[in-house]
Design a protein around this motif. Structure first.
Motif, PDB file in Angstrom:
ATOM      1  N   SER A 285       8.959  -1.201  -9.774  1.00 24.92           N
ATOM      2  CA  SER A 285       8.820  -0.674  -8.574  1.00 24.92           C
ATOM      3  C   SER A 285       8.400  -2.092  -7.863  1.00 24.92           C
ATOM      4  O   SER A 285       9.238  -2.689  -7.444  1.00 24.92           O
ATOM      5  N   ASP A 286       7.217  -2.530  -8.000  1.00 31.63           N
ATOM      6  CA  ASP A 286       6.812  -3.555  -7.368  1.00 31.63           C
ATOM      7  C   ASP A 286       6.732  -5.039  -8.329  1.00 31.63           C
ATOM      8  O   ASP A 286       6.537  -6.221  -7.961  1.00 31.63           O
ATOM      9  N   ALA A 287       7.353  -4.737  -9.659  1.00 33.14           N
ATOM     10  CA  ALA A 287       7.694  -5.984 -10.385  1.00 33.14           C
ATOM     11  C   ALA A 287       8.754  -5.500 -11.323  1.00 33.14           C
ATOM     12  O   ALA A 287       9.068  -4.183 -11.528  1.00 33.14           O
TER      13      ALA A 287
ATOM     14  N   PRO B  61       1.574  -6.714  -7.015  1.00 31.13           N
ATOM     15  CA  PRO B  61       1.164  -7.497  -5.894  1.00 31.13           C
ATOM     16  C   PRO B  61       0.395  -7.145  -4.938  1.00 31.13           C
ATOM     17  O   PRO B  61      -0.188  -7.763  -4.181  1.00 31.13           O
ATOM     18  N   HIS B  62      -0.077  -5.965  -4.876  1.00 32.46           N
ATOM     19  CA  HIS B  62      -0.821  -5.211  -3.953  1.00 32.46           C
ATOM     20  C   HIS B  62      -2.097  -5.788  -4.242  1.00 32.46           C
ATOM     21  O   HIS B  62      -3.027  -5.927  -3.322  1.00 32.46           O
ATOM     22  N   GLY B  63      -2.709  -5.660  -5.580  1.00 37.56           N
ATOM     23  CA  GLY B  63      -4.039  -5.876  -5.835  1.00 37.56           C
ATOM     24  C   GLY B  63      -4.191  -7.326  -6.437  1.00 37.56           C
ATOM     25  O   GLY B  63      -5.282  -7.759  -6.639  1.00 37.56           O
TER      26      GLY B  63
ATOM     27  N   GLY C  24      -0.780   6.253  -2.436  1.00 39.43           N
ATOM     28  CA  GLY C  24      -0.173   5.898  -1.098  1.00 39.43           C
ATOM     29  C   GLY C  24       0.849   4.596  -1.393  1.00 39.43           C
ATOM     30  O   GLY C  24       1.126   4.198  -2.482  1.00 39.43           O
ATOM     31  N   ILE C  25       1.069   3.834  -0.221  1.00 38.43           N
ATOM     32  CA  ILE C  25       1.868   2.606  -0.051  1.00 38.43           C
ATOM     33  C   ILE C  25       1.148   1.542  -0.953  1.00 38.43           C
ATOM     34  O   ILE C  25       1.799   1.052  -1.766  1.00 38.43           O
ATOM     35  N   SER C  26      -0.116   1.370  -0.896  1.00 42.50           N
ATOM     36  CA  SER C  26      -0.845   0.423  -1.714  1.00 42.50           C
ATOM     37  C   SER C  26      -1.301   1.023  -2.741  1.00 42.50           C
ATOM     38  O   SER C  26      -1.069   2.203  -3.015  1.00 42.50           O
TER      39      SER C  26
ATOM     40  N   ALA D  58       4.651   7.105  -9.173  1.00 41.28           N
ATOM     41  CA  ALA D  58       3.022   6.797  -9.337  1.00 41.28           C
ATOM     42  C   ALA D  58       2.642   6.352  -7.892  1.00 41.28           C
ATOM     43  O   ALA D  58       1.512   6.853  -7.315  1.00 41.28           O
ATOM     44  N   HIS D  59       3.348   5.609  -7.329  1.00 38.66           N
ATOM     45  CA  HIS D  59       2.862   5.451  -5.859  1.00 38.66           C
ATOM     46  C   HIS D  59       4.042   5.248  -4.645  1.00 38.66           C
ATOM     47  O   HIS D  59       5.155   5.234  -5.087  1.00 38.66           O
ATOM     48  N   ASP D  60       3.965   5.204  -3.520  1.00 33.46           N
ATOM     49  CA  ASP D  60       4.786   5.226  -2.605  1.00 33.46           C
ATOM     50  C   ASP D  60       5.678   4.048  -2.344  1.00 33.46           C
ATOM     51  O   ASP D  60       5.745   3.546  -1.473  1.00 33.46           O
ATOM     52  N   ALA D  61       6.355   3.642  -3.500  1.00 35.71           N
ATOM     53  CA  ALA D  61       7.012   2.456  -3.461  1.00 35.71           C
ATOM     54  C   ALA D  61       8.873   2.733  -2.996  1.00 35.71           C
ATOM     55  O   ALA D  61       9.151   1.726  -2.644  1.00 35.71           O
ATOM     56  N   PHE D  62       9.121   4.042  -3.011  1.00 38.03           N
ATOM     57  CA  PHE D  62      10.439   4.452  -2.960  1.00 38.03           C
ATOM     58  C   PHE D  62      10.992   4.730  -1.886  1.00 38.03           C
ATOM     59  O   PHE D  62      12.107   5.673  -1.793  1.00 38.03           O
TER      60      PHE D  62
ATOM     61  N   PRO E 205       5.905  -2.124   3.088  1.00 36.87           N
ATOM     62  CA  PRO E 205       6.668  -3.401   2.526  1.00 36.87           C
ATOM     63  C   PRO E 205       7.733  -3.341   1.283  1.00 36.87           C
ATOM     64  O   PRO E 205       8.334  -4.333   1.304  1.00 36.87           O
ATOM     65  N   HIS E 206       7.972  -2.093   0.884  1.00 32.25           N
ATOM     66  CA  HIS E 206       9.028  -2.182  -0.322  1.00 32.25           C
ATOM     67  C   HIS E 206      10.343  -2.217   0.123  1.00 32.25           C
ATOM     68  O   HIS E 206      11.174  -1.604  -0.248  1.00 32.25           O
ATOM     69  N   ILE E 207      10.760  -3.430   1.119  1.00 33.53           N
ATOM     70  CA  ILE E 207      11.932  -3.127   1.445  1.00 33.53           C
ATOM     71  C   ILE E 207      13.175  -3.734   0.492  1.00 33.53           C
ATOM     72  O   ILE E 207      14.147  -3.480   0.681  1.00 33.53           O
TER      73      ILE E 207
HETATM   74 ZN   LIG Z   1       4.047  -1.132  -4.057  1.00 28.36          ZN
END
Ligand SMILES: [Zn+2]
Length: 317
Positions: free
Chosen positions: A272-274, A63-65, A212-214, A192-196, A130-132
């Protein structure tokens, strides 16, 4: 070219401020068109309404990209209700959503949370992380905040919301019990990225992301070296890939640790984001949490059933 011109016309119609698109009132025989950006939001909206909900950013997508495609824009412009995350998660959608919101209901669901419950992005302290969805209490709160909007489209939203939150609490309780069994020295989650970060705060785990976050920047060599030091010093047995982010940097971590005589393995692929495949248990918010909590617990030396809270997780090879 004609199709392209028609498309541009539709885009302009969807985005032109002041131009009225008549709101579609859902009649008894029409199904309202509810469109969400992420699978997590679609999952909550489906549970709360019992209606089909389209998710634009599907399994494996970032979703970030993700830039809105021509289909995304058409789907959004025809929606009766648009639910997006906000908090800069779907950064490429911000302008589009601002335009859409002039003519149709658009709700940034995560932005309903009070600011004092949010964590900051470590790289940009004035921006929220944003990873609430990884904090079950926050996700329950978001689902509740969606109720007044969804109540215009379906009956029984309040009762369905209560039932959804009971499921959220049940899997959170399973996750806590499982994750609490990870030995103190191994309570470090490297992904892999700061989702957690919210997940770590909710369940008492230290969390490090290679990126990072993104997901828009590559991890630097100094970041890789720092994490290798941490993995070796703490003898952490596993790091985790994410379904929506490249695993290249994690391979560098594993090689770096190996060069120092410490074996780190891939502890599994986390969502993570999906979420997981559409229609699967892992393709629901509850299944995603079950999968992640179970995988993390088992790979870091804790105890959890292989097939998760209720035996519904897909078997691993
Ligand atoms: Zn993310």
């Amino acid at each position: 070219m004609l199709a392209r011109r028609r498309f541009i016309g539709l885009m302009a119609a969807a985005l032109a401020p002041g131009l009225t698109i008549a709101p579609r009132v859902a009649g008894a025989d029409t199904v309202p068109r509810i469109v969400a950006t992420t699978g997590m939001i679609a999952d909550a909206a489906r549970a709360l309404t019992g209606l089909p909900v389209t998710a634009l950013i599907g399994p494996g997508m970032d979703p970030h990209g993700h830039r809105p495609t021509r289909n995304d824009i058409l789907t959004l412009s025809r929606a009766d209700l648009v639910l997006w995350h906000g908090l800069n998660l779907e950064a490429q959608f911000a302008k589009l959503m601002a335009g859409l919101s002039q003519n149709s209901p658009v709700l940034a669901v995560a932005e309903t949370l009070p600011a004092d419950l949010l964590l900051a992005d470590p790289a940009y302290p004035d921006r929220p992380d944003p990873h609430i969805w990884f904090d079950p209490a926050l996700w329950a709160q978001v689902s509740q905040a969606m109720e007044p909007t969804l109540a215009a489209f379906a009956p029984d939203v309040a009762a369905r919301g209560t039932a959804y939150r009971a499921e959220v609490e049940a899997i959170a309780s399973y996750a806590k019990t499982a994750l609490d069994t990870i030995p103190a020295g191994s309570r470090l989650l490297v992904t892999a990225h700061d989702a957690f970060a919210y997940f770590g705060r909710a369940f008492g785990l230290e969390v490090e992301g290679v990126q990072g976050i993104s997901t828009d920047s590559e991890a630097g060599l100094s970041r890789i070296a720092e994490l290798v030091d941490l993995l070796v010093a703490r003898q952490v047995p596993a790091v985790f890939v994410e379904s929506s982010v490249s695993d290249r940097a994690l391979r560098a971590l594993i090689e770096g640790a190996a060069a120092r005589g410490h074996t780190v393995r891939i502890g599994g692929e986390l969502f993570s984001d999906a979420m997981g495949p559409d229609g699967s248990y892992e393709g629901t918010w509850v299944g995603m949490m079950d999968h992640n909590a179970t995988s993390i617990t088992r790979a870091l030396g804790g105890t959890a059933p292989e097939r998760g809270a209720s035996g519904a997780l897909a078997a691993h090879g």
